[in-house]
Design a protein around this motif. Structure first.
Motif, short mmCIF file in Angstrom:
data_model
loop_
_atom_site.label_atom_id
_atom_site.label_comp_id
_atom_site.label_asym_id
_atom_site.label_seq_id
_atom_site.Cartn_x
_atom_site.Cartn_y
_atom_site.Cartn_z
N ARG A 131 0.82 -1.21 0.00
CA ARG A 131 0.00 0.00 0.00
C ARG A 131 0.85 1.26 0.00
O ARG A 131 0.62 2.19 -0.78
CB ARG A 131 -0.94 0.00 1.22
N ASP A 281 -5.81 -6.61 -4.46
CA ASP A 281 -6.11 -6.20 -3.08
C ASP A 281 -5.42 -4.87 -2.74
O ASP A 281 -6.01 -4.03 -2.06
CB ASP A 281 -5.64 -7.29 -2.11
N SER A 282 -4.21 -4.68 -3.21
CA SER A 282 -3.44 -3.49 -2.85
C SER A 282 -4.01 -2.23 -3.50
O SER A 282 -3.94 -1.15 -2.91
CB SER A 282 -1.97 -3.65 -3.24
N SER A 285 -6.82 -1.32 -1.19
CA SER A 285 -6.27 -0.79 0.06
C SER A 285 -5.69 0.61 -0.14
O SER A 285 -5.86 1.49 0.71
CB SER A 285 -5.18 -1.75 0.58
N GLN A 288 -8.62 3.07 -0.58
CA GLN A 288 -9.34 3.21 0.69
C GLN A 288 -8.58 4.09 1.68
O GLN A 288 -9.18 4.87 2.41
CB GLN A 288 -9.58 1.83 1.29
N ASN A 289 -7.26 3.97 1.71
CA ASN A 289 -6.45 4.68 2.70
C ASN A 289 -5.76 5.93 2.15
O ASN A 289 -4.96 6.55 2.85
CB ASN A 289 -5.38 3.74 3.25
#
Length: 501
Positions: A131, A281-282, A285, A288-289
């Motif tokens: 991330r 997935d990354s 993430s 999202q962050n």
């Protein structure tokens, strides 16, 4: 020689002074740059976070606004280069060596050595490593390049101004940009470019040396790195001599072919399913962050604040110091594209390719760390080749990687000599070969001096120092561009109104 401006002579004099200081007193040079860097990161860390995030927001506003339809050129102009060649050139100039140098090393470091928040080696550290790597090499980096390039392309191809950083500030300062104030701004841009590019050349020489050491036992030393820089300097000067439409274009296309080949090889022989899952997935993430990471300064946690200074602030400074070079180059090859097309192309496509690159090499490195050899004992420049040693086709991937580093090395330096030539010959699109030769030699000498003055530490310090003054110029460029675009939009709306009436 009539094309050469005062910027050339002043910038060359300043660069020679810095080179002389680093040569005569390397220890003092390293200590002074370290003190300056510590002060900048502690006093201006918050500023770097705010300005780079502000640039991202500004780019998104321009993409969504009606001014996105404005063309970087005359109304009926179309792009000078095909989309593939355009993308290859901007990607090779904008990332290049950095991706190969840090592709395996940064995610591995975040996972096994120095995570942002989690304990080393944990599942959470694995997720976090990807991330934060995406964060450092993603939209924020390309937004910095994009806004500088956009301002230059708009004022040069739409308004007919010279291709100079100072020319983008004419809506704010008028004819004063033709005098001493404009000279100071262009000298700052040249100075940031020279040290930003020289730093990257230093990284390239270190990694080529690391690969030769790991594969052939050639010692990692300054003399070897100096020889590497000398050989590559001769090669990129030959390319620079041949001009933009030959040397740089062909090398950039070759870079993309080699990069894709290496990417496919490692994806095929590495943990393919894990790589694809981590990539997917990354991205989620990361998105999202993104707001939290963008403003994270850890004011009450000294350990995390030190990590932010060493990684995030370093990268933001790196992108800023590279932005005059990459910005001018991207502007030069982007004539005829709309603002919306330009910004989407510059922000999204390179970021996605970078994400996939780090997913392939970073995930593979961490998988090797977990199931094979301990990579943390290797030097940073040897990490990639340590990963290859644990995979099938070791020699094939290693040789392709070495060639790719060399071609990225040549392309970055080649592009930089062209851009420095433009900046110091009043924005000429065909700078004299004598000027390009001068800047090529100076870049190589500075890279050697920085390596002589404590290697990676001096390289990173120089980036952060060079970036601070130019960051203020970027802020002025944004205000100037906003003012000019607002005026053009009002004229467009008035014209539409009169036609309807």
């Amino acid at each position: 020689m009539k094309k050469i401006s005062n910027v050339f002579w002043i910038a060359v004099a300043l660069v020679i002074l810095a080179v002389g200081y680093g040569t005569i007193a390397p220890n003092s040079f390293e200590q002074v740059t370290t003190r300056m860097t510590n002060f900048i990161t502690s006093a201006f860390g918050w500023y770097y976070l705010l300005i780079v995030t502000g640039i991202v927001v500004f780019c998104l506003i321009l993409i969504l606004s009606p001014v996105g339809r404005i063309r970087l050129g005359k109304k009926d102009e179309r792009p000078e280069y095909s989309t593939i060649s355009w993308f290859a050139m901007l990607f090779s100039a904008g990332m290049g060596i950095g991706l190969v140098f840090w592709g395996a090393a940064e995610p591995l470091s975040h996972f096994a050595i120095d995570p942002a928040t989690e304990e080393p080696g944990t599942r959470e550290a694995f997720i976090e490593s990807m991330r934060f790597t995406f964060f450092h090499w993603g939209i924020h980096a390309w937004a910095v390049y994009g806004i500088v390039a956009l301002a230059l392309a708009y004022f040069q191809f739409r308004r007919g101004y010279p291709g100079l950083i100072s020319a983008t500030l004419r809506p704010l300062f008028g004819e004063r940009m033709d005098g001493p104030l404009g000279t100071v701004i262009d000298v700052l841009a040249v100075f940031a470019t020279v040290f930003g590019v020289a730093t990257t050349l230093g990284f390239g020489a270190i990694q080529i040396n690391g690969g030769l050491s790991y594969l052939f036992g050639i010692p990692i030393s300054l003399p070897v790195q100096t020889i590497i820089i000398a050989i590559v300097t001769v090669l990129f000067m030959i390319s620079a001599w041949s001009g933009l439409n030959k040397g740089i274009k062909y090398l950039s296309n070759a870079n993309m072919v080699l990069a894709v080949l290496l990417l496919i090889l490692v994806l095929a022989v590495g943990p393919t399913l894990l790589i694809m899952n981590m990539f997917t997935d990354s991205i989620g993430s990361y998105l999202q962050n993104l707001p939290r990471m963008s403003f994270r300064s850890a004011p009450l946690n000294s350990g995390q604040r030190e990590w932010i200074n060493g990684w995030t602030i370093f990268y933001w400074a790196w992108w800023i110091s590279w932005s005059p070079f990459v910005g001018i180059f991207i502007a030069r090859v982007s004539r005829g594209r709309t603002i919306r097309e330009f910004l989407i192309g510059v922000l999204i496509l390179p970021a996605l390719l970078s994400f996939f690159w780090f997913s392939v090499f970073g995930t593979t490195a961490i998988d090797v760390q977990q199931n094979g050899m301990d990579l943390t004992g290797l030097l940073t420049e040897e990490t990639l080749f340590g990963v290859f040693s644990q995979l099938p086709l070791t020699w094939v991937t290693s040789i392709v990687a070495l060639i790719l580093i060399a071609t990225f090395f040549i392309t970055s330096a080649d592009s930089a000599t062209f851009v420095l030539g433009m900046q110091t010959t009043r924005g000429s699109l065909t700078p004299p070969n004598s000027v390009k030769l001068t800047w090529g030699i100076l870049q190589a000498v500075i890279a050697v001096i920085l390596l002589y003055a404590n290697g990676l530490t001096a390289l990173q310090n120089s980036l952060i120092i060079a970036a601070l003054p130019f960051s203020f110029i970027i802020l002025l460029m944004m205000v100037s561009l906003y003012k000019a675009l607002s005026e053009e939009q009002r004229k467009m709306l008035a014209s539409i109104y009169m036609k309807r009436k």
